[in-house]
Design an enzyme around this catalytic site. Structure first.
Site, PDB file in Angstrom:
ATOM      1  N   SER A  23      17.975  23.460  44.293  1.00 45.49           N
ATOM      2  CA  SER A  23      17.859  22.230  45.078  1.00 45.49           C
ATOM      3  C   SER A  23      17.169  22.424  46.414  1.00 45.49           C
ATOM      4  CB  SER A  23      19.250  21.618  45.303  1.00 45.49           C
ATOM      5  OG  SER A  23      20.080  22.501  46.028  1.00 45.49           O
ATOM      6  N   ASP A  70      27.241  23.694  38.288  1.00 40.25           N
ATOM      7  CA  ASP A  70      28.029  24.358  39.317  1.00 40.25           C
ATOM      8  C   ASP A  70      28.387  25.732  38.763  1.00 40.25           C
ATOM      9  OD1 ASP A  70      29.955  25.337  41.047  1.00 40.25           O
ATOM     10  OD2 ASP A  70      31.035  23.438  41.214  1.00 40.25           O
ATOM     11  N   SER A 108      19.439  39.182  44.984  1.00 40.23           N
ATOM     12  CA  SER A 108      20.392  39.865  45.833  1.00 40.23           C
ATOM     13  C   SER A 108      20.011  39.573  47.279  1.00 40.23           C
ATOM     14  CB  SER A 108      20.386  41.366  45.529  1.00 40.23           C
ATOM     15  OG  SER A 108      21.250  42.066  46.374  1.00 40.23           O
ATOM     16  N   TYR A 164      30.332  38.647  52.791  1.00 40.58           N
ATOM     17  CA  TYR A 164      29.023  38.371  52.194  1.00 40.58           C
ATOM     18  C   TYR A 164      28.377  39.656  51.686  1.00 40.58           C
ATOM     19  CZ  TYR A 164      24.053  37.461  51.784  1.00 40.58           C
ATOM     20  OH  TYR A 164      22.767  37.390  51.308  1.00 40.58           O
ATOM     21  N   ALA A 190      29.806  42.380  50.854  1.00 38.27           N
ATOM     22  CA  ALA A 190      30.558  42.871  49.698  1.00 38.27           C
ATOM     23  C   ALA A 190      30.054  42.216  48.412  1.00 38.27           C
ATOM     24  CB  ALA A 190      32.050  42.595  49.877  1.00 38.27           C
ATOM     25  N   LYS A 208      27.018  41.038  47.834  1.00 34.90           N
ATOM     26  CA  LYS A 208      25.670  41.486  47.501  1.00 34.90           C
ATOM     27  C   LYS A 208      25.640  42.952  47.073  1.00 34.90           C
ATOM     28  CE  LYS A 208      23.621  37.597  47.899  1.00 34.90           C
ATOM     29  NZ  LYS A 208      23.082  36.931  46.683  1.00 34.90           N
TER      30      LYS A 208
END
Length: 280
Positions: free
Chosen positions: A19, A61, A139, A153, A155, A157
Site C-alpha cells: 500500500s 493481513d 529484511s 525491531y 530482534a 530482523k
C-alpha cells in the site's frame, strides 16, 4: 473458474505491504516488466495506483491466517502458480526494552517474522510442484546492526536473516531461491513510525534523553542525501526477482552497503560507540 487466458506465461508475483513505500514501488516496477502482480495489504483503498497500472490488489493481513490462505488460493486458482513472493510487510516500533509492552513486542514478531513465515508456508507447496520459485524476504540493515531503543525491531530482523539463511539451504533441492534484501535509510513511512514510537514509549522517564536524540537524528537522516527513495529498493528487488542466479543478499542503497561493511570490519565495542551516537 480458471480460464486459459488467465494462465498466461507471464510470471506471477505476490507482494505484501504494497500500500505504500517499498511494496508499492516494487509492484509498479514489476508491472512495467509485464509481470502479473498482486499487491497485498490491509487497506486496498491505498493501492489504487497498482490497479491503475494494470495490477491486482488483495486485502490481506499477515497476522490473519484466513486472509493469507484466501489470497494464495485465489492467485493459484487464477494462474496456477505464484512464481515470486516478496515478503515486504513489516514495521519498526521503537522504545526501551524495559518500557515496550510485551504485547507490542509480540505484534512486531507476528508481523515481521511469523506473518512472513506463514505466507511462505502457503506458497511453497505450489512452488515445489512447479519445480521452481523465488522467495524474496525484505529484511533490513537492522538485521546486521543494532541501535539503542530498537531491541525488539532488531530482534525481528535478526530472526528474518536466520530464517532466510536456513530456508535457502532447505529449499535448494527444490530449485526454489531465497533472497534477502537489506534496505538502509529509505524515505518511507517506516522512519516516522519508528522515531515517533520511541518518543511515545520512552519520551518520559529514564530513557527520555535517548528517545529525544534518536527522534531528532532519525528526522535528519530522513531528509539527508544518504536517504534514498523506495524506488531504489524496488529496482534491487526487481533484479533479485529476474536474474537467473540471484545473490543471497542485496544491501541497498550505497549507504546500506557502507553500514553493513562497517559492521563486518569493526569490533563490537567500536561499533557500540558509533551506534550509540544515534541516541546522543
Amino acid at each position: 473458474m480458471t480460464t486459459s487466458s488467465s494462465r498466461s506465461s507471464r510470471p506471477v508475483a505476490l507482494i505484501t505491504g504494497a500500500s505504500s513505500g517499498i511494496g508499492l514501488a516494487t509492484a509498479l516496477a514489476l508491472l512495467k516488466k509485464d509481470w502479473v502482480v498482486y499487491g497485498a495489504a490491509r487497506r486496498t483503498d491505498r493501492m489504487t495506483e497498482i490497479e491503475a497500472a494494470g495490477g491486482r490488489t488483495l486485502e490481506m493481513d499477515v497476522t490473519d491466517d484466513a486472509s493469507m490462505q484466501s489470497g494464495v488460493d485465489g492467485i493459484t486458482g487464477a494462474h496456477g502458480r505464484i512464481d515470486v513472493l516478496v515478503n515486504n510487510a513489516g514495521y519498526g516500533s521503537y522504545g526501551s526494552l524495559e518500557e515496550v509492552p510485551l504485547d507490542e513486542a509480540r505484534r512486531q514478531f507476528e508481523v515481521n517474522v511469523f506473518g512472513l513465515a506463514r505466507l511462505t508456508q502457503l506458497v511453497l507447496p505450489g512452488m515445489r510442484a512447479a519445480g521452481r520459485g523465488r522467495i524474496i524476504n525484505i529484511s533490513s540493515i537492522g538485521g546486521r546492526i543494532y541501535e539503542p531503543l530498537g531491541s525488539w525491531y532488531h530482534a525481528t530482523k535478526f530472526a528474518v536473516e536466520g530464517l532466510s539463511d536456513s530456508l535457502r539451504i532447505e529449499l535448494a533441492p527444490h530449485n526454489i531461491d531465497v533472497v534477502i534484501v537489506q534496505p538502509g535509510p529509505i524515505r518511507t513511512e517506516w522512519n516516522a513510525i519508528a522515531r515517533d514510537s520511541a518518543l511515545e514509549i520512552s519520551g518520559d522517564g529514564p530513557y527520555a534523553a535517548q528517545a529525544r536524540a534518536l527522534h531528532g537524528n532519525y528526522h535528519r537522516v530522513d531528509h539527508s542525501p544518504m536517504s534514498a527513495p523506495p524506488e531504489k529498493v524496488a529496482a534491487t528487488i526487481v533484479r533479485a526477482a529476474t536474474v537467473r542466479r540471484p545473490r543471497t543478499r542485496y544491501a541497498t542503497p550505497v549507504a546500506a552497503k557502507l553500514i553493513v561493511g562497517a559492521r563486518r570490519a569493526l569490533p563490537d565495542r567500536l561499533m557500540d560507540v558509533v551506534l550509540a551516537r544515534l541516541a546522543q
